[in-house]
Enzyme design. Structure first.
Site, PDB file in Angstrom:
ATOM      1  N   GLY A  83      -5.729  -5.558   7.697  1.00  0.00           N
ATOM      2  CA  GLY A  83      -5.120  -6.819   8.084  1.00  0.00           C
ATOM      3  C   GLY A  83      -5.122  -7.761   6.902  1.00  0.00           C
ATOM      4  O   GLY A  83      -5.953  -7.608   5.991  1.00  0.00           O
ATOM      5  N   GLN A 100      -5.200 -15.846   2.789  1.00  0.00           N
ATOM      6  CA  GLN A 100      -5.829 -14.945   1.818  1.00  0.00           C
ATOM      7  C   GLN A 100      -4.964 -14.725   0.577  1.00  0.00           C
ATOM      8  O   GLN A 100      -5.427 -14.161  -0.408  1.00  0.00           O
ATOM      9  CB  GLN A 100      -6.129 -13.582   2.458  1.00  0.00           C
ATOM     10  CG  GLN A 100      -7.196 -13.650   3.535  1.00  0.00           C
ATOM     11  CD  GLN A 100      -7.498 -12.265   4.073  1.00  0.00           C
ATOM     12  OE1 GLN A 100      -6.843 -11.806   5.002  1.00  0.00           O
ATOM     13  NE2 GLN A 100      -8.459 -11.590   3.464  1.00  0.00           N
ATOM     14  N   CYS A 126     -13.848  -7.565   4.296  1.00  0.00           N
ATOM     15  CA  CYS A 126     -12.708  -8.468   4.135  1.00  0.00           C
ATOM     16  C   CYS A 126     -12.235  -8.418   2.691  1.00  0.00           C
ATOM     17  O   CYS A 126     -13.063  -8.449   1.776  1.00  0.00           O
ATOM     18  CB  CYS A 126     -13.150  -9.883   4.503  1.00  0.00           C
ATOM     19  SG  CYS A 126     -11.858 -11.121   4.319  1.00  0.00           S
ATOM     20  N   LEU A 127     -10.923  -8.341   2.493  1.00  0.00           N
ATOM     21  CA  LEU A 127     -10.396  -8.268   1.124  1.00  0.00           C
ATOM     22  C   LEU A 127     -10.772  -9.503   0.303  1.00  0.00           C
ATOM     23  O   LEU A 127     -10.851  -9.427  -0.917  1.00  0.00           O
ATOM     24  CB  LEU A 127      -8.866  -8.113   1.143  1.00  0.00           C
ATOM     25  CG  LEU A 127      -8.313  -6.779   1.665  1.00  0.00           C
ATOM     26  CD1 LEU A 127      -6.787  -6.815   1.692  1.00  0.00           C
ATOM     27  CD2 LEU A 127      -8.787  -5.595   0.814  1.00  0.00           C
ATOM     28  N   HIS A 146     -10.597 -11.279  13.737  1.00  0.00           N
ATOM     29  CA  HIS A 146     -10.957 -11.489  12.327  1.00  0.00           C
ATOM     30  C   HIS A 146      -9.832 -12.237  11.594  1.00  0.00           C
ATOM     31  O   HIS A 146     -10.090 -13.212  10.887  1.00  0.00           O
ATOM     32  CB  HIS A 146     -11.228 -10.125  11.665  1.00  0.00           C
ATOM     33  CG  HIS A 146     -11.539 -10.199  10.200  1.00  0.00           C
ATOM     34  ND1 HIS A 146     -12.751  -9.801   9.671  1.00  0.00           N
ATOM     35  CD2 HIS A 146     -10.797 -10.601   9.142  1.00  0.00           C
ATOM     36  CE1 HIS A 146     -12.726  -9.985   8.352  1.00  0.00           C
ATOM     37  NE2 HIS A 146     -11.551 -10.463   8.011  1.00  0.00           N
ATOM     38  N   GLU A 147      -8.597 -11.781  11.797  1.00  0.00           N
ATOM     39  CA  GLU A 147      -7.464 -12.410  11.112  1.00  0.00           C
ATOM     40  C   GLU A 147      -7.208 -13.819  11.650  1.00  0.00           C
ATOM     41  O   GLU A 147      -6.884 -14.729  10.880  1.00  0.00           O
ATOM     42  CB  GLU A 147      -6.199 -11.551  11.237  1.00  0.00           C
ATOM     43  CG  GLU A 147      -6.308 -10.154  10.637  1.00  0.00           C
ATOM     44  CD  GLU A 147      -6.831 -10.135   9.208  1.00  0.00           C
ATOM     45  OE1 GLU A 147      -6.553 -11.072   8.435  1.00  0.00           O
ATOM     46  OE2 GLU A 147      -7.547  -9.180   8.852  1.00  0.00           O
ATOM     47  N   HIS A 166      -9.232 -16.391   9.977  1.00  0.00           N
ATOM     48  CA  HIS A 166      -8.747 -16.826   8.659  1.00  0.00           C
ATOM     49  C   HIS A 166      -7.847 -18.057   8.788  1.00  0.00           C
ATOM     50  O   HIS A 166      -7.819 -18.900   7.897  1.00  0.00           O
ATOM     51  CB  HIS A 166      -7.953 -15.709   7.972  1.00  0.00           C
ATOM     52  CG  HIS A 166      -8.826 -14.720   7.260  1.00  0.00           C
ATOM     53  ND1 HIS A 166      -9.669 -15.074   6.223  1.00  0.00           N
ATOM     54  CD2 HIS A 166      -8.967 -13.381   7.411  1.00  0.00           C
ATOM     55  CE1 HIS A 166     -10.298 -13.989   5.781  1.00  0.00           C
ATOM     56  NE2 HIS A 166      -9.900 -12.947   6.490  1.00  0.00           N
TER      57      HIS A 166
HETATM   58 ZN    ZN Z   1     -10.601 -11.048   6.182  1.00  0.00          ZN
END
Ligand code: ZN
Length: 163
Positions: free
Chosen positions: A43, A48, A86-87, A128-129, A132
């Protein structure tokens, strides 16, 4: 387009709602999708990549989903634990408790509204997304003890020393 890391203030902002479903938005989402697959994410949310708007994409293994202006209408009382990464927080993985299922509403790229009940892995990614877009990161849920263990790694990411 590149992923930004913990320490960048954009990750902590509440993202703005999308008002226009236009070509510019489509182009942006196309790029966002490319970055997600390129960087092996399941995701990726717009903040991000330093774009503070309420958009994310994800692929739980059943194809791409584009999510715009999402709302979580209901979260199950039943919570489950799963390891997350997480990226934007490279190299850190930790167990997080989240609702096992969620009832959600969002718009797709054509501006069409969707209303769904998601569970398990897909519900986890969505939550999770969604976080953000609220400026929340999964590490915010960790215990003080766990955070203390990870502190030096977290500080390195913040200083831009870990890529
Ligand atoms: Zn993330």
């Amino acid at each position: 387009m590149n992923v930004i890391y913990l320490g960048n203030p954009t990750l902590r902002k509440k993202a703005k709602r999308v008002e226009k479903f236009d070509e510019e938005l489509k182009k942006f989402i196309e790029e966002l999708t490319k970055v997600m697959y390129r960087d092996d994410g399941v995701g990726l949310a717009a903040p991000q990549v330093d774009e503070s708007i309420r958009v994310f994409v994800y692929d739980d293994g059943n194809g791409l989903n584009v999510v715009i202006n999402p709302e979580i209408l209901k979260r199950s009382e039943n919570k489950v634990k799963m390891e997350e990464g997480c990226l934007s927080v490279p190299g850190i993985y930790a167990d997080v408790f989240r609702a096992q299922s969620v009832e959600v509403k969002y718009f797709d790229i054509e501006g069409k509204e969707h209303h769904k009940e998601l569970s398990d892995y897909e519900a986890r990614i969505f939550q999770h997304e969604f976080d953000h877009l609220e400026g929340v990161l999964f590490i915010d849920y960790l215990s003080t003890a766990k955070k203390a263990i990870l502190r030096s790694r977290i500080n390195k990411i913040k200083k831009g020393e870990v890529l």
